[in-house]
Design an enzyme around this catalytic site. Structure first.
Site, PDB file in Angstrom:
ATOM      1  N   THR A  53      30.090  14.311  29.468  1.00  0.00           N
ATOM      2  CA  THR A  53      30.539  14.522  31.019  1.00  0.00           C
ATOM      3  C   THR A  53      29.444  15.100  31.490  1.00  0.00           C
ATOM      4  O   THR A  53      28.481  15.568  30.853  1.00  0.00           O
ATOM      5  CB  THR A  53      31.987  15.357  30.880  1.00  0.00           C
ATOM      6  OG1 THR A  53      32.795  14.476  29.972  1.00  0.00           O
ATOM      7  CG2 THR A  53      32.485  15.695  32.011  1.00  0.00           C
TER       8      THR A  53
ATOM      9  N   ASN B 277      33.823   9.700  30.437  1.00  0.00           N
ATOM     10  CA  ASN B 277      34.482   9.975  29.197  1.00  0.00           C
ATOM     11  C   ASN B 277      33.389  10.236  28.133  1.00  0.00           C
ATOM     12  O   ASN B 277      32.617  11.077  27.784  1.00  0.00           O
ATOM     13  CB  ASN B 277      35.691   9.251  28.685  1.00  0.00           C
ATOM     14  CG  ASN B 277      36.602   9.841  27.715  1.00  0.00           C
ATOM     15  OD1 ASN B 277      36.407  11.273  27.708  1.00  0.00           O
ATOM     16  ND2 ASN B 277      37.222   9.031  27.135  1.00  0.00           N
TER      17      ASN B 277
ATOM     18  N   ASP C 257      42.006   8.985  27.441  1.00  0.00           N
ATOM     19  CA  ASP C 257      42.427  10.356  27.398  1.00  0.00           C
ATOM     20  C   ASP C 257      43.812  10.428  27.433  1.00  0.00           C
ATOM     21  O   ASP C 257      44.555  11.476  27.575  1.00  0.00           O
ATOM     22  CB  ASP C 257      41.992  10.950  28.885  1.00  0.00           C
ATOM     23  CG  ASP C 257      40.406  11.935  28.624  1.00  0.00           C
ATOM     24  OD1 ASP C 257      40.089  11.883  27.440  1.00  0.00           O
ATOM     25  OD2 ASP C 257      39.837  12.027  29.526  1.00  0.00           O
TER      26      ASP C 257
ATOM     27  N   SER D   3      40.724  17.621  30.955  1.00  0.00           N
ATOM     28  CA  SER D   3      40.465  19.157  30.607  1.00  0.00           C
ATOM     29  C   SER D   3      39.460  19.528  31.693  1.00  0.00           C
ATOM     30  O   SER D   3      39.013  20.959  31.590  1.00  0.00           O
ATOM     31  CB  SER D   3      39.864  19.222  29.213  1.00  0.00           C
ATOM     32  OG  SER D   3      40.801  18.821  28.265  1.00  0.00           O
TER      33      SER D   3
ATOM     34  N   GLY E 252      34.776  17.676  26.583  1.00  0.00           N
ATOM     35  CA  GLY E 252      36.188  17.266  26.193  1.00  0.00           C
ATOM     36  C   GLY E 252      37.130  18.321  26.286  1.00  0.00           C
ATOM     37  O   GLY E 252      37.291  18.904  27.046  1.00  0.00           O
TER      38      GLY E 252
HETATM   39  O1  DON Z   1      38.765  14.390  31.448  1.00  0.00           O
HETATM   40  C1  DON Z   1      38.293  14.638  30.338  1.00  0.00           C
HETATM   41  O2  DON Z   1      38.995  15.640  29.744  1.00  0.00           O
HETATM   42  C2  DON Z   1      37.332  14.092  29.390  1.00  0.00           C
HETATM   43  N1  DON Z   1      37.333  12.752  29.709  1.00  0.00           N
HETATM   44  C3  DON Z   1      36.093  14.682  29.384  1.00  0.00           C
HETATM   45  C4  DON Z   1      34.874  14.131  28.485  1.00  0.00           C
HETATM   46  C5  DON Z   1      34.127  15.084  28.135  1.00  0.00           C
HETATM   47  O3  DON Z   1      33.732  16.093  28.674  1.00  0.00           O
HETATM   48  C6  DON Z   1      32.928  14.600  27.402  1.00  0.00           C
HETATM   49  N2  DON Z   1      31.818  15.343  27.340  1.00  0.00           N
HETATM   50  N3  DON Z   1      31.431  16.186  26.282  1.00  0.00           N
END
Ligand code: DON
Length: 581
Positions: free
Chosen positions: A378, A398, A420, A450, A471
């Site tokens: 992300t 994602n 997710d 998150s 994540g």
């Molecule tokens: O929206 C979320 O929480 C996840 N899809 C975020 C993914 C993410 O941060 C991946 N990176 N390290």
């Protein structure tokens, strides 16, 4: 043995030896970047340069955020995107705060059990790889909504730098090349993605080579000329839907035509006199950061000290309790009732503190609500302009390079955001999150996130802009940066670079970054019943991007030689840069 007597002595010592939160901290980190008029911090230096140029040319922070969003889709393909979605938290110079939700929605043909086999078990890869993993993208309409409601510049002006970078290419630095190399195995599986991101022999591009993305340049040009309709109602939607239909996906033209951005009230809470504004559902980020801060407010974190067993213990217990709420109670606000009032109530935090033993680790299984069954990318960027308008954006595909697919002819990488959702209550997702019914799949619904683009204000003025990928850990990464500045007196770079810890209720473990806790601290924590794992997978520990206003740390606020803005990109972000002017 960890006994109450030793504990009392430790607390007394901590008070006696305590470093005031306003004293200079002395962690080893590069100096933050200083500037007077504006600051842009992103995980890719070319995008930071573009953002600063927009500010210098009279654009505001929202204009810069839109230009950076498009630029990152070109120069940071692992997470920057127009085939994914995200969130933008905005605080305008007059103090108004707002939040744009341009996250993916589930396709209309999606079903609650779409990732399960006929025995009811999740099929590995179905929610993460290929077209069935793709949610309806929101970034293009998100950026246009931000621009038309809060920006000042034309779409053409804001998109021109990204189009140029895609058309003429950009030279890969070490971080860029490493990202392509790390993901080559995924990219090679999709001919359209491989044709762009790998060489004709299937090998990744090397440092110093130029990455040209002609199809992406054409897609961006048509969006620049025709607006979001080019994406949602024109040939781009058609190309994505066609590719999806040919490869077991369920995206339909109607999914694109009916995509809407939501403008929502940010979640707000106070922590030791600071006002926190962050992401509301469909993110869990703001609510859970606030819940943890509310719990921690009752402990003298600053006196207990950074990295001490006492501080870590109460942080972990607060995280344990708050992630139960995250994973069981929250979901898309158009589909479920989110108990935000309860979760943000300081009285609720007090009740949780009463359940936290000072001497013993909690047990996650005991917090299991009744009736509950059981790498990655992300990106976040932070911007502030000369007028004090502040913008925090976290957006994503994602997983790294999303679903690993590009609809032929578009140059657009597509997300795997559907992962997710709760594929099955009680079964962990990509981030090990064990979630429940509130986040079950439904047509048109947005999966719980998150992502936590956060702006902190003090006495009605912007104080800090902060956020990160990571994540499920985004929440604790953002939280720890805030606490490191407010409670531990670190400067913004030190606060972001400091090694991290994380707990997410299940699995019942403290994850620590290498060196986050000393061996004797770990022994004390183990004696209290904590199970600690050193997690050396650095990609999951995030890449925070932050700005502090008025001083590089609390101790420096208002000093005569302090600059106005201090920017810091995480030392974990190989290609990132804080740029100011
Ligand atoms: O929206 C979320 O929480 C996840 N899809 C975020 C993914 C993410 O941060 C991946 N990176 N390290």
């Amino acid at each position: 043995m960890y006994d109450p007597c030793r504990k009392a002595i430790a607390v007394l010592f901590a008070f006696a030896l305590s470093v005031s939160p306003l004293a200079e901290a002395s962690a080893a980190s590069p100096e933050p970047v200083e500037a007077e008029h504006g600051m842009v911090v992103t995980a890719q230096h070319l995008a930071s340069d573009i953002g600063v140029e927009i500010l210098k040319n009279g654009g505001n922070a929202v204009d810069a955020a839109v230009a950076v969003g498009y630029a990152m889709a070109v120069v940071y393909p692992e997470a920057g995107n127009i085939g994914g979605g995200g969130f933008m938290t905005i605080r305008l110079k007059d103090g108004k705060t707002t939040f744009l939700d341009f996250r993916e929605r589930a396709p209309l043909a999606s079903t609650k059990t779409m990732y399960l086999d006929d025995k009811g078990n999740p099929v590995k890869g179905l929610s993460t790889d290929g077209y069935l993993a793709v949610g309806v993208p929101g970034s293009v309409l998100g950026f246009e909504t931000a621009r038309t409601r809060y920006g000042t510049k034309s779409r053409e002006e804001l998109m021109a730098p990204a189009i140029k970078l895609a058309r003429d290419g950009f030279v890969l630095d070490e971080g860029d090349a490493a990202s392509l190399a790390e993901n080559a195995e995924t990219l090679v599986k999709d001919p359209a993605a491989a044709a762009i991101f790998l060489k004709s022999d299937g090998k990744p591009h090397a440092v110093g080579e130029t990455l040209v993305q002609a199809d992406l340049a054409a897609s961006l040009s048509s969006i620049s000329e025709l607006g979001p309709d080019a994406f949602y109602k024109g040939p781009i939607a058609d190309a994505i839907v066609k590719a999806s239909q040919e490869r077991k996906g369920i995206l339909a033209r109607q999914d694109f035509e009916q995509y809407k951005v939501r403008e929502l009230e940010p979640v707000k809470c106070s922590y030791r006199g600071y006002d926190i504004f962050s992401s509301p559902p469909p993110s869990s980020g703001g609510v859970i950061i606030c819940e943890i801060l509310n719990i921690l407010e009752g402990y003298p974190i600053s006196y207990l000290g950074y990295g001490s067993a006492d501080t870590v213990h109460v942080m972990i217990e607060a995280m344990r309790h708050a992630y139960v709420d995250r994973n069981t109670a929250l979901g898309d606000p158009d589909f479920v009732e989110n108990p935000i009032g309860k979760l943000l109530d300081k009285g609720y935090a007090q009740k949780i503190r009463e359940e936290i033993s000072a001497f013993k680790a909690g047990i996650s299984q005991e917090l299991m609500p009744k009736g509950f069954g059981e790498s990655t990318e992300t990106t976040h960027y932070s911007i502030i302009d000369n007028d004090g308008n502040a913008v925090a954006v976290t957006y994503t595909l994602n997983g790294s390079f999303g679903a690993g697919v590009v609809a032929p002819g578009t140059g657009i990488l597509l997300n795997n955001e559907m992962d997710d959702f709760t594929a099955k209550p009680g079964v962990p997702n990509l981030y090990g999150l064990v979630q429940g019914e509130a986040n079950a799949i439904a047509p048109g619904k947005t999966p719980l996130s998150s992502m936590s683009p956060t702006i902190v204000a003090k006495d009605g003025k912007p104080f800090m802009v902060i956020g990160s990928p990571g994540g499920a850990r985004i929440i604790t990464i953002t939280l720890e940066a805030i606490i490191n500045v407010i409670d531990h007196g670190m400067n913004i770079q030190e606060a972001i670079d400091a090694p991290r810890i994380h707990h997410q209720w299940l699995p019942d473990k403290i994850y620590m970054e290498p060196y986050a806790l000393s061996p004797d601290t770990r022994r004390v924590l183990a004696g209290m019943g904590h199970d600690i794992d050193i997690d050396e997978n650095w990609t999951i520990w995030g890449k925070a991007a932050g700005i502090l206003v008025g001083g590089k740390s609390l101790a420096d606020m208002g000093k005569a030689d302090s600059s106005r803005y201090y920017g810091a990109i995480d030392s974990r972000a190989a290609s990132g840069a804080a740029r100011g002017y």
